[in-house]
Each structure stands twice: as structure tokens, then as C-alpha cells.
Write a protein that holds these residues in place. Structure first.
Motif, PDB file in Angstrom:
ATOM      1  N   MET A 143      27.809 -14.423   7.126  1.00 28.04           N
ATOM      2  CA  MET A 143      26.986 -13.228   7.227  1.00 28.04           C
ATOM      3  C   MET A 143      25.510 -13.610   7.326  1.00 28.04           C
ATOM      4  O   MET A 143      25.142 -14.740   7.119  1.00 28.04           O
ATOM      5  CB  MET A 143      27.227 -12.361   5.994  1.00 28.04           C
ATOM      6  CG  MET A 143      28.673 -11.902   5.861  1.00 28.04           C
ATOM      7  SD  MET A 143      29.241 -10.919   7.273  1.00 28.04           S
ATOM      8  CE  MET A 143      28.283  -9.419   7.076  1.00 28.04           C
ATOM      9  N   ALA A 144      24.712 -12.601   7.640  1.00 26.30           N
ATOM     10  CA  ALA A 144      23.264 -12.761   7.609  1.00 26.30           C
ATOM     11  C   ALA A 144      22.757 -13.759   8.631  1.00 26.30           C
ATOM     12  O   ALA A 144      22.031 -14.686   8.306  1.00 26.30           O
ATOM     13  CB  ALA A 144      22.799 -13.133   6.197  1.00 26.30           C
TER      14      ALA A 144
ATOM     15  N   ASN B  51      20.948 -12.860  11.447  1.00 25.40           N
ATOM     16  CA  ASN B  51      20.041 -12.174  12.360  1.00 25.40           C
ATOM     17  C   ASN B  51      18.575 -12.488  12.137  1.00 25.40           C
ATOM     18  O   ASN B  51      17.701 -11.750  12.586  1.00 25.40           O
ATOM     19  CB  ASN B  51      20.282 -10.654  12.273  1.00 25.40           C
ATOM     20  CG  ASN B  51      21.672 -10.290  12.772  1.00 25.40           C
ATOM     21  OD1 ASN B  51      21.910 -10.237  13.966  1.00 25.40           O
ATOM     22  ND2 ASN B  51      22.627 -10.126  11.855  1.00 25.40           N
TER      23      ASN B  51
ATOM     24  N   TYR C  20      17.313  -6.137  14.952  1.00 28.32           N
ATOM     25  CA  TYR C  20      18.307  -5.147  14.541  1.00 28.32           C
ATOM     26  C   TYR C  20      18.611  -4.241  15.725  1.00 28.32           C
ATOM     27  O   TYR C  20      17.836  -4.168  16.676  1.00 28.32           O
ATOM     28  CB  TYR C  20      17.787  -4.329  13.357  1.00 28.32           C
ATOM     29  CG  TYR C  20      16.518  -3.561  13.655  1.00 28.32           C
ATOM     30  CD1 TYR C  20      15.273  -4.121  13.388  1.00 28.32           C
ATOM     31  CD2 TYR C  20      16.556  -2.290  14.231  1.00 28.32           C
ATOM     32  CE1 TYR C  20      14.103  -3.441  13.678  1.00 28.32           C
ATOM     33  CE2 TYR C  20      15.389  -1.599  14.526  1.00 28.32           C
ATOM     34  CZ  TYR C  20      14.168  -2.178  14.246  1.00 28.32           C
ATOM     35  OH  TYR C  20      13.008  -1.506  14.549  1.00 28.32           O
ATOM     36  N   GLY C  21      19.714  -3.556  15.640  1.00 29.32           N
ATOM     37  CA  GLY C  21      19.996  -2.520  16.619  1.00 29.32           C
ATOM     38  C   GLY C  21      21.168  -2.782  17.543  1.00 29.32           C
ATOM     39  O   GLY C  21      21.420  -3.906  17.929  1.00 29.32           O
ATOM     40  N   GLU C  22      21.872  -1.695  17.841  1.00 29.46           N
ATOM     41  CA  GLU C  22      22.978  -1.744  18.785  1.00 29.46           C
ATOM     42  C   GLU C  22      22.549  -1.073  20.100  1.00 29.46           C
ATOM     43  O   GLU C  22      21.629  -0.242  20.108  1.00 29.46           O
ATOM     44  CB  GLU C  22      24.194  -1.005  18.214  1.00 29.46           C
ATOM     45  CG  GLU C  22      24.961  -1.803  17.189  1.00 29.46           C
ATOM     46  CD  GLU C  22      24.253  -1.887  15.846  1.00 29.46           C
ATOM     47  OE1 GLU C  22      24.192  -2.985  15.263  1.00 29.46           O
ATOM     48  OE2 GLU C  22      23.730  -0.856  15.385  1.00 29.46           O
TER      49      GLU C  22
ATOM     50  N   GLY D 132      18.258   2.881  17.951  1.00 26.43           N
ATOM     51  CA  GLY D 132      17.172   2.072  18.485  1.00 26.43           C
ATOM     52  C   GLY D 132      17.427   0.599  18.262  1.00 26.43           C
ATOM     53  O   GLY D 132      18.375   0.209  17.564  1.00 26.43           O
TER      54      GLY D 132
ATOM     55  N   TYR E 168      34.898  -8.497  12.167  1.00 31.48           N
ATOM     56  CA  TYR E 168      34.423  -7.384  11.357  1.00 31.48           C
ATOM     57  C   TYR E 168      35.474  -6.292  11.150  1.00 31.48           C
ATOM     58  O   TYR E 168      35.309  -5.444  10.284  1.00 31.48           O
ATOM     59  CB  TYR E 168      33.177  -6.756  12.002  1.00 31.48           C
ATOM     60  CG  TYR E 168      32.025  -7.706  12.215  1.00 31.48           C
ATOM     61  CD1 TYR E 168      31.366  -8.298  11.129  1.00 31.48           C
ATOM     62  CD2 TYR E 168      31.570  -8.025  13.489  1.00 31.48           C
ATOM     63  CE1 TYR E 168      30.291  -9.168  11.319  1.00 31.48           C
ATOM     64  CE2 TYR E 168      30.495  -8.881  13.691  1.00 31.48           C
ATOM     65  CZ  TYR E 168      29.868  -9.452  12.612  1.00 31.48           C
ATOM     66  OH  TYR E 168      28.815 -10.299  12.802  1.00 31.48           O
TER      67      TYR E 168
ATOM     68  N   ARG F 110      26.132  -4.423  19.306  1.00 34.42           N
ATOM     69  CA  ARG F 110      25.188  -5.465  18.905  1.00 34.42           C
ATOM     70  C   ARG F 110      25.241  -6.657  19.852  1.00 34.42           C
ATOM     71  O   ARG F 110      24.266  -7.402  19.974  1.00 34.42           O
ATOM     72  CB  ARG F 110      25.547  -5.910  17.479  1.00 34.42           C
ATOM     73  CG  ARG F 110      24.633  -6.962  16.870  1.00 34.42           C
ATOM     74  CD  ARG F 110      23.291  -6.409  16.503  1.00 34.42           C
ATOM     75  NE  ARG F 110      22.413  -7.426  15.952  1.00 34.42           N
ATOM     76  CZ  ARG F 110      21.100  -7.452  16.131  1.00 34.42           C
ATOM     77  NH1 ARG F 110      20.488  -6.490  16.793  1.00 34.42           N
ATOM     78  NH2 ARG F 110      20.364  -8.412  15.615  1.00 34.42           N
TER      79      ARG F 110
ATOM     80  N   VAL G 253      15.274  -3.970   6.705  1.00 36.30           N
ATOM     81  CA  VAL G 253      16.439  -4.412   7.468  1.00 36.30           C
ATOM     82  C   VAL G 253      17.322  -5.193   6.500  1.00 36.30           C
ATOM     83  O   VAL G 253      16.844  -6.103   5.817  1.00 36.30           O
ATOM     84  CB  VAL G 253      16.047  -5.304   8.658  1.00 36.30           C
ATOM     85  CG1 VAL G 253      17.300  -5.750   9.407  1.00 36.30           C
ATOM     86  CG2 VAL G 253      15.114  -4.554   9.590  1.00 36.30           C
TER      87      VAL G 253
ATOM     88  N   ASP H 134      20.517  -7.533   6.267  1.00 36.20           N
ATOM     89  CA  ASP H 134      21.433  -8.367   7.039  1.00 36.20           C
ATOM     90  C   ASP H 134      22.466  -8.930   6.071  1.00 36.20           C
ATOM     91  O   ASP H 134      22.111  -9.477   5.025  1.00 36.20           O
ATOM     92  CB  ASP H 134      20.647  -9.494   7.717  1.00 36.20           C
ATOM     93  CG  ASP H 134      21.434 -10.154   8.826  1.00 36.20           C
ATOM     94  OD1 ASP H 134      22.508  -9.656   9.191  1.00 36.20           O
ATOM     95  OD2 ASP H 134      20.957 -11.186   9.338  1.00 36.20           O
TER      96      ASP H 134
ATOM     97  N   SER I 243      20.178   1.550  12.580  1.00 37.08           N
ATOM     98  CA  SER I 243      21.170   0.640  13.178  1.00 37.08           C
ATOM     99  C   SER I 243      22.193   0.204  12.145  1.00 37.08           C
ATOM    100  O   SER I 243      22.029   0.430  10.949  1.00 37.08           O
ATOM    101  CB  SER I 243      20.480  -0.604  13.738  1.00 37.08           C
ATOM    102  OG  SER I 243      19.975  -1.396  12.678  1.00 37.08           O
ATOM    103  N   GLY I 244      23.264  -0.404  12.621  1.00 38.76           N
ATOM    104  CA  GLY I 244      24.217  -1.052  11.732  1.00 38.76           C
ATOM    105  C   GLY I 244      25.311  -0.147  11.201  1.00 38.76           C
ATOM    106  O   GLY I 244      26.202  -0.623  10.498  1.00 38.76           O
TER     107      GLY I 244
ATOM    108  N   GLY J 175      28.757  -4.460   9.976  1.00 40.88           N
ATOM    109  CA  GLY J 175      28.564  -5.880   9.694  1.00 40.88           C
ATOM    110  C   GLY J 175      27.313  -6.417  10.360  1.00 40.88           C
ATOM    111  O   GLY J 175      26.956  -7.579  10.162  1.00 40.88           O
ATOM    112  N   THR J 176      26.642  -5.558  11.117  1.00 44.11           N
ATOM    113  CA  THR J 176      25.387  -5.939  11.788  1.00 44.11           C
ATOM    114  C   THR J 176      24.209  -5.435  10.945  1.00 44.11           C
ATOM    115  O   THR J 176      24.408  -4.703   9.985  1.00 44.11           O
ATOM    116  CB  THR J 176      25.346  -5.294  13.192  1.00 44.11           C
ATOM    117  OG1 THR J 176      25.396  -3.865  13.042  1.00 44.11           O
ATOM    118  CG2 THR J 176      26.556  -5.746  14.025  1.00 44.11           C
ATOM    119  N   PRO J 177      22.977  -5.844  11.272  1.00 42.51           N
ATOM    120  CA  PRO J 177      21.854  -5.462  10.405  1.00 42.51           C
ATOM    121  C   PRO J 177      21.678  -3.951  10.301  1.00 42.51           C
ATOM    122  O   PRO J 177      21.700  -3.248  11.305  1.00 42.51           O
ATOM    123  CB  PRO J 177      20.639  -6.093  11.101  1.00 42.51           C
ATOM    124  CG  PRO J 177      21.189  -7.162  11.974  1.00 42.51           C
ATOM    125  CD  PRO J 177      22.553  -6.710  12.387  1.00 42.51           C
TER     126      PRO J 177
ATOM    127  N   CYS K  61      19.180  -1.206   9.663  1.00 37.55           N
ATOM    128  CA  CYS K  61      17.738  -0.914   9.590  1.00 37.55           C
ATOM    129  C   CYS K  61      17.565   0.507   9.084  1.00 37.55           C
ATOM    130  O   CYS K  61      18.143   1.448   9.640  1.00 37.55           O
ATOM    131  CB  CYS K  61      17.080  -1.073  10.960  1.00 37.55           C
ATOM    132  SG  CYS K  61      15.323  -0.635  10.935  1.00 37.55           S
TER     133      CYS K  61
END
Lengths: 359, 359, 359, 359
Positions: A1-2, A4, A15-17, A22, A115, A125, C26, C28, C69-70, C78-80, C82
């Protein structure tokens, strides 16, 4: 994990998808009192944006950047700079038919395995859109480098079998291929038109040159400059290979050919190499010569052709991916590569500076 | 500064110069209750050691490893494992005539520019001897991976123009080239004899395959598995390029060729790829297929030929490097590559595990 | 530089100035598939918000949080993650007269010395408002802990000379002092009214108890659990001291009094301590007993009284700070303390889990 | 896992168990060209060593340090400095009767719960002997600080009810209590004799003052200087509390008392505080005034008295700990505290320097 965050002293967290609210970045370690405006960052982002020609994806990303924090009356405060770009022009319905299907060449399958969930809309992402944050951060990094006269030039070196024969940095932005050889660029465009009309895509090579990097950047034995550059560039979506200087051609060379002869320049008494097989780095530390590197970019995974795959249940599925996609992403990788190189160099510049006297 | 640590949870710090008191490593994050002995680590180190044939450096490093800490009655404690190898058979006088001269292809110049001082004896910290610590740590990492059935095979894929045509892992240790194709190995040896007799050296390619890595390793978007592997391998002395799966050949491929078709295996219901252009990693995360990568190794910098360079004062100098040197270091890079891959995989395995329930 | 990230595996980066566009965080390393909504995070933020009684600052922060996000359809990816809160109700004009003056007890002077620039409006980055990001991240951390039955209770233990005599967690949210003893709370309110009417402020102590933390959290010898807790809590604005278990009272105790006797519980066969001078941590690792800690909170620096100081030019100045300020910030520190403790515990839970088998 | 490294740019990794082969440290980030000798480091270690009086443990540690790497002809190379001290005079038989018993106040129980294994001889990794590596690293850190005129003075402030009434740094090394007040020291010795004769132990307070630290050290918002100092000091075995400046006494103070008035010194035009309740740090950044901190040290856990506990099987056991133990460890904590403070300050000095111009 972590995973980013990138960098030690100039530390970037994106960050962001693709189809969430955003995308953006927090940059921690920006030195204070640098002039920076949304316009400057926007300019770099426009550089990255698709929709710039018929040969790149026609999604109209407005990519309007906002400086959320870290800047006061046009100057950096030394506090974290948060940049955000709202997602607009998302067409999630393009992806509805794919929600349970693992697209070949994409990260759908691995994200699901890791995930147990993923945002299937536009890659989430794993989308190239994630690089917005990198390019925005790179805009600030480049500015800091420029204060120190360090400049980065990246460009499309080859697409398929067509390779730039000459390198004229002024031509890079004069053609949609971002190729430093306008003549080769026209050949590349022909190829792309043909590939696109068949619903297919193609790979290429992006090269980058760093001018005026002083000797001393790079921290052996693990955080060598080429090692951190490799990591930075291999983290860009679709990049499959990295080489520095002579790169893979070194595998066929003799030591007597490969070793770069050192000499002292009369002009400024500085020591340089006659040739640059080292690519500007020896033992993990910059030599003061040009840093030269190349990355291999795989063909765009989204193709408008019939493909066989499986869905989440493991059932065989035939799919055709719709939507707007570049037949070759090299031109769009160029600004991202520049940004990533800039992040590495600023971070290493700061690490190098850390042993200077405080008073 | 501070670039001698690698990894987040399985964290390796190497120390030592080629001709100082010793070289070694501290490994923090070794899980407790693993059986480990000096003999096991020694075995891996012997693998790395030069002097194994006439075609590799004849320095007789005894490389006797000592477990200084972290192991109690044959089992790891979960505390830092410090491993040390005393330097012996050093002949610093070999280097006396070079103490002020920057050897071409070596890090003398860049270390001097960065630190203003360097241990010129045998390359000091920039020596290949630094990799003793990596290989020693790798021995423990491999053991942990093996508990999880993950195995790594690295080998010399090519030297100069000679390339292995078949891949039989059992042949790797049967020839001094560490080539999985005994026939190609004999060709390689011929080349090396010729190169060595001329006082020259030559480059090559090392390939590695990871068997049985489960899906899910890798932490997007910066600590992608291929990005961390690239960094790990590019940090090995003399490595000039890295590629995953299709690598640089992807630059000439079409998307329709490159995309790997997914299917579900009948046998175990697991999803795999029919081809493996991805090299076992998609979107920065392992797919569960073989991880396949290659690195380009430059020709040994120390050659027994007349070379032109400068000394610290910038004065032109002609030198011939004496001493014992391999004409091609690929066979010695093989165990170091395996070690670095193992370090990356254990670290990522632990990162992946960190989201499992604690109770 | 780059001090705005906390944690190794559950990694939090906050951003934002008091009177800039917004503040946020954020995160993560949030594990996937956790249900989370803006409402839940908002609830924690409301907890932190001033304006809750006449005795705390009357600034009406709307503090409306957005998940940028996330999170996808109510679940983490599982993504950051925000999170952002826009700044509203800013009255920068309150600070205009102070723009060149270093307020006693505030960070104006040190920010100016370090960065050569600072956002003087409301303390900028040094404002308590920065803790919005911490509390928002803490909301997610607490949720993950709760899955593992770990709960954190923080409360105002004392203000000035008034100390809670009994500890009833249910009373904490029943009085504006966040004191677990309603009777003591009323005494505290009296004191605050008196102090506030004089334009002055006062300090206090916040205590926290962690219930049901399993044994094994904490990573000797530097990332000991109490060490990371100390760092986390000492990083909260205005905190001047930290103690675990017996704390400073240990300095006057005998070993025979201080050592906690171990015994095995009949009920569940678990080993516990009869007393808990250790505060739930021995040798840097949680014991399985309650973790008990305390922090000292200095009196609010902004007071409505005449103070002598200097301006940027070093000239002597007399100032009176206007604006809305809490006479004691303990009640507002409570949720921030809980958040920071939660961040530490989730991070250490994940580090502990990292040595579990992957399959 | 992996908690044995401290610092970002001046990065210290300790290793070693009390009764294993040795203890030591690898220091990465030591700037090049500093003169350093084994004698200098030895001197600091002797300072730490027990057996210095009848009132501290009589174990005769020879503690002979070896510089294994990173130093060439008396000067640092900028590469990792590995320091090692062999363990000698180990009497593991002292611990044989305790091998299955969890000693009250010790980490036996928690190490067992976390790792499922521990080296029961002398506390293993949890032994105070682990601090040898810290003090050795601190010797180098102090030298770098001294180049910048920064000095650290730690001392025993109180033991039980006896508190130093005057602070004269020259007296610290003149009494075995390391107390800056010789008169109080004699009182302390009396107490210790009485406590020791009863087989008991007692706690105390160690205070430290940093002179001449320039303004600007510390990285908000998490790596604040006081936060990193708190972590550093709370990671020392037996430390139960930390406070900066006014510390816990702030909890009873009014803002009007606590705020330090700023003024400009006539002499050098520098801005200072009239009082120093801030303890030399505001908003996480050094003010330029003395940094003043205190830590609470619990009574030695090993006491020569009957204690009740359990063994690994959970069975009730009565034990009396034999062996050589200090009745109060404050005098031995003093050099460790100085070392940890030095590590924090050098690291933050380097972080601060990282934003200076490279050329």
C-alpha cells in the motif's frame, strides 16, 4: 500500500481517478518565494492534453488547474502546494458495457485481483489521466531547475520503424508527433493514419536530454541518479523499457569503444567526456555532461478491434473497445517524461544541497 | 545524501568500501522464526565470488560471512540482521599509480566532484564488491520467497553477438557463463578469450524470470512493481538498460499483436494470459504470470589497454589499468540481479500483506 | 523540507492554509472496500469545529467536506483518498493590522525566519485550521480500527487547577469541555468564563485511552509505539508535553511500585498486567492492556490583552489581538488527538500485519 | 516491521542484541571530509558505559569501537559509516533461570507476543545496550553540529524528590549522577545507596539544553522539531514522558504569563524572546533561543526483590532478578539523550540546507 508518493525532499503525492471528481497533486518541499501562477501550470497541462490533433484522443479535457494551497499573492510559501483539476467531459456510459470485462493490455484484471474493486470507468486510477498531477508538479519542478539553468528536452524518437534522423529541439513543438525532425514526423503521421484507420495502435520510443545538469547529483548505491530516473519513467503508464546513454547497445560493445575519454575544456577548465556512452551519469552520479535517456512505449491498449478476453466470472468474452483513443501515445508521453525527469532532478538537487553549510 | 537504503518494509542498508575493513548489510524487517545459517548465506556469496574460472577476475575473495545480529540459535528474531564480510586479499598497491587519475568508465571522477574525496583503492564504495551486501541480503529474501513458492532465475542471455537460443534453467550453473544454453555458453567463452587476450572487455544482457509470483504485488502509481524492479536493477554497477516483457521491441509492435489475451485455466480456474508481452505486470501490479525482465550490462570499464584521461589537476594522462578484471561481468551480475529482484519482491509481498486482517 | 506527510503504510499528507482556498488531506494506503461517506467524515469534522459554545471560538466554519478521489459508489478503491474543505467565512481584514508584526506565542516569527515569507492571515499554515485534514483522515482510520474493535477515547482531563475526578466516557460529549466528569466540567466552564472576560486564556491537559489494542503493535527500536504516538501528538499545535502511563510521575517512583505484575486471566487465558504504569506499552510494543497517554496543552496564544513584541523590521510594537479565539483549546484538541492516535495505530496495525503469510 | 532506522538525510540504523556477537550502527548521510577517529567515538562510548561507579551497573563493557567503513585515512568519505562494538563480558548464565519467564517492567512479554521468539539473554534487542549504536552515531552528529557552533548539554535534573537547584554545566561530569549541581548530586547518591541496599530502584528526570541552534530548523506540520525530538527521546528505553519549554506546567498557566515577549537585541540586531516558555521552538521551528526539554525516566525494571509474574505457558512464577543493574539509569540516559538530540538536529539542519542554492 501507499505507493502514490514520489521523492524524498521534493515530495509529490498524486490523487484522483479518471472519472471521479478530480485529479491532482500535493507537492511538499517546494521552496518558498518562487513566483508561480495558475497560468504557468496550465500551459504545461495544455501541453499534455489530448485533443490536439486528429491523431490523438479527441476527448476535450478542459483541465483547468486550481492552486488550492501553498501560494500566497503569487509566491510559494514553502508549504504544500495542492493543485487540482476537476474532471469534466466524462462519458462514463462509454464504459458501461465493459464494467465486468477485463480489457486486454489494461490494468482492470490486476486492480481487481489486488483490491477486489476498481473504478472501471476509463481505467480509473490506472488511466493516463492520472499523469495530470505529475505534469502539474513538473511545471513547478522545471521552474526551480531553470533557476539553476537546467533544461529538459523530451521528444518522440521513433514510432514503429520510423526514427528521427536529426535532433532539432525547435521542431519538437512544430508537429503533432513532438518529433525533433519534421520530416520524420510526417512519416510518423502517415503511419498513425494507417494504423488508426485499421482500428489498431502502435508503439514508439521517447528520448530525453537534460542540458546543464551539474556534476554531483545522485546518491549511491541505491538512489543512483539513473536508478531513480528509471523508476520515475517506468512508473509512467505504458512504458516497457528504460535505457541510459548507450543503453542496450552497450551489450554488443567493447570496453575500448564504450569508455568515454575524459578531457579538460580549455574554455572553462571543466572536465568533460569526449563521447557520452555514459549518458551523463557515472557510478550513479551526474558527470556534468548531457543526461541522455530513452524509454520504450508500448502500443495503446485500447484498440477498436475485436479482442478475446474474460470477465470477472472468468467467462470468455469478445469485446470491441469504443471511445476516443490515441493510436500512439508517444506524443502525450513526452510532457509526462519531462515532468518525471524534473521531479527526480529537483529532489536530487536538494539532496545534494543538504550537505552545504547552513551558516 | 543517504542513498544506501533500499525498501520500505524489508529494508536493506549496505555499507563498506572495496579495500576498507569490510563490507556488509543490515536487513531490517526480516520476519521472525526463519531458520538461517551462515552456511546458507555463504553459499549465495560463493555464487557471486570472482575467481571461479579463468574468464572471471582471479581475485581470491574469501568472503567469509558473519551473522553479527538478528539471529538466535539459528532463527531470526525479527530484529535487524547485520551481516559482515571482512575484506582480505586486498592489494591496494595495484591502485597506487592511479590515485590521482580518473579512470575512464569508472566513478572516480563523479565521486571526486560530489564528495571532494574518494577511496581510490579498487573503486572504494563504487566497486562491484559493494554488491556482497546485496547478495547476502538476497539470500534471506529468497528464502522468504521460497516459503511462498516464488523462485527467481537469472542468467546470461547474451554476450556481444551471441545469444542463448534455448532456456534450460538446469544448465545455468553448469557453465561459467551462467548461460541457460550450454552450446551458446561455449561460443561466449570463445569470445571472452579473444576479448581478454586483447586486453579488452565486452557487454551483454542478463535476463531474469520470476516463477509463481501471485497477482497483486506492486503499488501504483509510483511504486509500481516494474518501476521498483527497474530502480533495483539499474542500481547495480554497470547496468545501462532495463526492460520488462516485450521491452524495447514493443516500440515496433501493433496493439493487436501486443495485447495479451486473457483466458481462464480449466485446471485451477485461474486467469492467465496466452502471451506474455506484459512480462507479468499490468498497471504496475503482478498478473500471476511469469515476470520476465532483461538488463543491459556495459563492458567492464577496467581494460588492459592504453587509455587517455585526466588527473585531479585536469592534466592529460595516459594510463593502462593493471589488476585482475573480468572481460565480461554478466556471469557475476547474475546473482546480484537475483538478489535485487528478491529484495523488491519480499518488500512488495509485505506491503501487499499489510492490508490483511490482524485478527 | 517536506514535513507534511505522516505514516509509512497509512500515509497522510495534509495541505492548506487558514485563509487560502481550502484545507484537506490525501490519505494513501486506505484499504479497499471500506464503506465511507462524506456524512461520516463530516460528523467527525463537526466535532472539531469551533463555534459550538460561547466558550470556544465563534468563527462559523462550515467545513463541508468533499471526497475528491479514492471512493467509488460509497466504497474505498485502495487508491489515494483526497478530502477537501473549502475555506469560507474568512475575515482576512481581522489580520491586516498584524501583517508585519510577530504575535507572541505564534509561529509568525519562526515561519518568517525559515521561509522569508508567510501567510499572516489567521496563522496561515500554522493555524489550528490545518488540523481539519488530520481529523478527516482520522475518521477513516477510526473506522478501520473499529473493524478490529479498537476504540479511542480522548477527553479534557484538566484545565488550570480543575481536574476530572471520575472518568465516564458517556459524559464526554455531554458538556462543551469534553470532560468525562460533568461536575468538573462545570467548574472548568466557570474558570473559562472568568479567563475570557479578562481577555486571557488558559492551558490544560488532554488524556486519551485506547481500548482493545492487541499486543504486538510498535516497531522497536525507533518506531516504538510510544515514540510514534509522542511524535503524532507533539505535532498538534500548542502541545507542550507528552506522557505515557505513569509518565512524569515515574520520576518519583520506586521500581517495586512501578513494575506491573503480570497474570493470566482465567476467562480467556490472556496475559495482562494488574496495574498499568506501563500505559499499555512495554519496550515499544503494545501489551494488550489499555494504552493511556496524556498531553499538555499550552494556553491559547491569541489573547485580547496588550502585548509587547517586534515587527519584521525588529521595531518594538504594542498589539492587542482581535478576532474570535477560544480561551482554552483543550476541547478542540480532543478530536485532533483522537485522530492522530488513530493514524498511528492503523499504520502500526498494517506494519504488524505485513509479516503475515500472503497465501 | 523495519523500525530500526531514524532520520531522513542523516539516517541511522542500529543493530545488535545485548548478548549476540556485537552491537553497532550504520550512519548514512555523513558529509564527506570530516575528520573522525575511533578514539573520538570511543570517548563518547566510555561516557555511556556502565561500571563507572558503585552506583551504576558494574558490568565491565569494554565497548571497543571499530570503524568498519566510510572513513579513509581519518576522513569521512560521504559513504555509510559502519561502527561496531563486539560484545564481551557477557554472562548469559545470569539469565538462564529467566528464559521462560516474563520479567515485570521488561519487554520479554511484548517481544514474545509480537515475534514469537526473543533473545532472553540480557533483554536482547530491548536491552539498554542497544543504545551503544545511538551514542556512537551521536558522536559524529555532535561533531557536525559543533562545526556550526551548536552544543547540547544533558544532565540529571532530578532523582526521586531531589532536584538540581542550580545549573552549572561544568559540574555535570564532576559527579557520578551527571547532575549540574554538585550539592544535589550528593543527595541523589545518598538516595541511590539506600534504594540499592533495599534491592530497589528509582526514577528521575533528565533535562537537556541546546545552545546556539539557529532559527529555522523543523519541518511543519508533522516533522516539527519538537515532534521529532519527542519521538527521538521517547524511543530511548525507560523514557515515559517528554516536555518542551514550559511542558506540563503550561497546563496551569495563563496565556498572558505563557506568551514570550519578543525583542531585538541591541548587540547583534537579532530577535529573541525575553522568557522562554516556548523552549526554543514555535510552530515546530526553532526560534534561535535555547532549546530546553525534559524527559521522565522510569525506575530500573530489574530489581533484586521478589516479584510475581507469569511464564510463557501463562503459569504464575515468583522471581528475583540477579545480575548487575543500576538503581537509577538517569546518569546513563544522559549521553543517550544527547546523542538522540544530536541526530535530530543534524537531520533537520540538512533538511533546512536543502533549499539553499546549489550554485
Amino acid at each position: 500500500m501507499a505507493g502514490n508518493t514520489f521523492g524524498i525532499l521534493f515530495r509529490v503525492t498524486t490523487y484522483g481517478e479518471s472519472h471521479g471528481n478530480g485529479v491532482g497533486v500535493v507537492i511538499d518541499g517546494v521552496k518558498p518565494n518562487i513566483k508561480i501562477s495558475e497560468e504557468e501550470i496550465q500551459k504545461e497541462l495544455n501541453h499534455r492534453r489530448p485533443g490536439q490533433s486528429k491523431l490523438v484522443s479527441s476527448r476535450q479535457e478542459s483541465d483547468k488547474v486550481e492552486i488550492v494551497s501553498g501560494v500566497f499573492r503569487g509566491k510559494t510559501l514553502g508549504t504544500p502546494v495542492c493543485l487540482m483539476v476537476r474532471n469534466a467531459d466524462t462519458r462514463p456510459e462509454d464504459y458501461d458495457n465493459l464494467r465486468n470485462v477485463f480489457r486486454p493490455g489494461h490494468a482492470d484484471f490486476t486492480y481487481y485481483m489486488k483490491y477486489g474493486i476498481y473504478d472501471y470507468r476509463g481505467g480509473g486510477r490506472a488511466s493516463g489521466r492520472e499523469t495530470v498531477g505529475r505534469v502539474a508538479a513538473g511545471a513547478i519542478a522545471k521552474k526551480i531547475l531553470l533557476e539553476n539553468k537546467i533544461r529538459i528536452f523530451a521528444y518522440t524518437k521513433s514510432i514503429g520503424d520510423i526514427t528521427a534522423k536529426s535532433i532539432d529541439y525547435r521542431q519538437i513543438e512544430k508537429n503533432p508527433m513532438r518529433c525533433p525532425d519534421n520530416r520524420a514526423a510526417r512519416e510518423m503521421e502517415k503511419i498513425l493514419r494507417r494504423v488508426k484507420s485499421g482500428g489498431d495502435s502502435i508503439g514508439g520510443i521517447v528520448e530525453a536530454v537534460v542540458k546543464n545538469c551539474p556534476p554531483g547529483f545522485g546518491e549511491p548505491v541505491f538512489d543512483k541518479l539513473e536508478a531513480d530516473l528509471a523508476k520515475a519513467l517506468m512508473s509512467i503508464p505504458a512504458v516497457h523499457g528504460f535505457e541510459i546513454g548507450s543503453g542496450f547497445s552497450a551489450a554488443k560493445m567493447l570496453g575500448s569503444e564504450h569508455n568515454d575519454e575524459l578531457f579538460r575544456e580549455k574554455r572553462n577548465k571543466k572536465i568533460h567526456m569526449k563521447t557520452n556512452n555514459a549518458g551523463g551519469i557515472l557510478g550513479g552520479i551526474s558527470t556534468g555532461d548531457d543526461i541522455v535517456l530513452r524509454i520504450a512505449v508500448k502500443p495503446t491498449s485500447s484498440i477498436h478491434m475485436r479482442q478475446i478476453t474474460v470477465d470477472r466470472a472468468g467467462k470468455k468474452r469478445e469485446i470491441v473497445i469504443d471511445g476516443r483513443h490515441d493510436p500512439c501515445i508517444c506524443p502525450r508521453v513526452v510532457p509526462v517524461a519531462e515532468a518525471m525527469i524534473a521531479l527526480v532532478l529537483v529532489d536530487h538537487m536538494m539532496r545534494f544541497q543538504s550537505i552545504k553549510k547552513v551558516r
